[in-house]
Design an enzyme around this catalytic site. Sequence first.
Site, PDB file in Angstrom:
ATOM      1  N   VAL A  81       0.992  -1.199   0.021  1.00  0.00           N
ATOM      2  CA  VAL A  81       0.016  -0.003   0.078  1.00  0.00           C
ATOM      3  C   VAL A  81       0.929   1.288   0.007  1.00  0.00           C
ATOM      4  O   VAL A  81       2.102   1.352   0.483  1.00  0.00           O
ATOM      5  CB  VAL A  81      -1.054  -0.088   1.303  1.00  0.00           C
ATOM      6  CG1 VAL A  81      -1.948  -1.184   1.187  1.00  0.00           C
ATOM      7  CG2 VAL A  81      -0.187   0.193   2.563  1.00  0.00           C
ATOM      8  N   CYS A  82       0.367   2.121  -0.678  1.00  0.00           N
ATOM      9  CA  CYS A  82       0.886   3.706  -0.580  1.00  0.00           C
ATOM     10  C   CYS A  82      -0.027   4.630  -0.727  1.00  0.00           C
ATOM     11  O   CYS A  82      -1.428   4.555  -0.779  1.00  0.00           O
ATOM     12  CB  CYS A  82       1.916   3.667  -1.642  1.00  0.00           C
ATOM     13  SG  CYS A  82       1.310   3.328  -3.144  1.00  0.00           S
ATOM     14  N   THR A  83       0.207   5.909  -0.802  1.00  0.00           N
ATOM     15  CA  THR A  83      -0.857   6.995  -0.736  1.00  0.00           C
ATOM     16  C   THR A  83      -1.919   6.805  -2.013  1.00  0.00           C
ATOM     17  O   THR A  83      -2.981   6.828  -1.856  1.00  0.00           O
ATOM     18  CB  THR A  83      -0.024   8.557  -0.709  1.00  0.00           C
ATOM     19  OG1 THR A  83       0.757   8.496   0.271  1.00  0.00           O
ATOM     20  CG2 THR A  83      -0.988   9.620  -0.735  1.00  0.00           C
ATOM     21  N   CYS A  98       3.474   1.693  -5.445  1.00  0.00           N
ATOM     22  CA  CYS A  98       3.158   0.235  -5.354  1.00  0.00           C
ATOM     23  C   CYS A  98       3.217  -0.315  -6.770  1.00  0.00           C
ATOM     24  O   CYS A  98       3.483  -1.507  -6.886  1.00  0.00           O
ATOM     25  CB  CYS A  98       1.768  -0.046  -4.756  1.00  0.00           C
ATOM     26  SG  CYS A  98       1.876   0.467  -2.914  1.00  0.00           S
ATOM     27  N   ILE A 120      -4.069   4.284  -0.792  1.00  0.00           N
ATOM     28  CA  ILE A 120      -4.777   4.577   0.500  1.00  0.00           C
ATOM     29  C   ILE A 120      -5.944   5.568   0.168  1.00  0.00           C
ATOM     30  O   ILE A 120      -7.178   5.490   0.579  1.00  0.00           O
ATOM     31  CB  ILE A 120      -4.016   4.692   1.493  1.00  0.00           C
ATOM     32  CG1 ILE A 120      -3.030   3.770   1.719  1.00  0.00           C
ATOM     33  CG2 ILE A 120      -4.600   5.506   2.998  1.00  0.00           C
ATOM     34  CD1 ILE A 120      -1.693   4.243   2.753  1.00  0.00           C
TER      35      ILE A 120
END
Length: 250
Positions: A182-184, A189, A211
Amino acid sequence: MILNIAAYLFVAIDDADALAVRLRERAEAAALRGTMLVTPEGLNLFLAGMEAPLRGFLAWLRADPRFSALHAKESWSRAQPFARLKVKRKAEVITFRREAASPLRAGMRAPAVDAPTLARWIAQGHDDAGRRLVVLDTRNREEVAHGTFTGALTLPIDRFTDLPAALAPHREELRDATVVSVCTGGIRCEKAVLWMRADGMDNVLQLDDGILGYFERVGGAGYSGRCFVFDDRIALDPQLRPLADAAEAA
């Protein structure tokens, strides 16, 4: 209210210098602020402005067949969270410096899981095949300090390029798990999961739309805290409300 968008697209751009000039001219005409990264492998955009001009800018951009698939994640703020408009010509949409990490080179994007599926897996503690679940947060320690998925594997990194070395001590313990990176907004990713799979970790998936996309679709299920963003809003809660808003501080 100010409309904020985050968008990226991996696509070959052979006129990056000229495109950067056109993007700046169009964004300035629409009174937009934020950051646009223009690279040979695609675009990475963080923009804010009044709704109609910003939507007009996106429509103009998508009229180019190369960018018709550009998807923007949206949120709102009371005031403009960016001080100015920056258009940068870069080598990568997000700096990683790993040859096996580009969807263009690989000819495909890494396998992904959507937000409702991840929420279900988190609630049950395993994937649909009964394999244990590990959420791997690829963001840096400053971002993670504002919030992450409950029980996520976080790494002591300051830059995305630190990820491979920081992940190395954990690889053996992840072999029997389904790992969701996961990432912003999803862009880190895209690269991290391609690199991990090329490096032998074939049990890793990416969270589609990151996210922020997860917040849009399922709220904060399984998430603790806020999601850090790189502007004056500081961080967004699962309802996409900013931690700080310039209008309130004035």
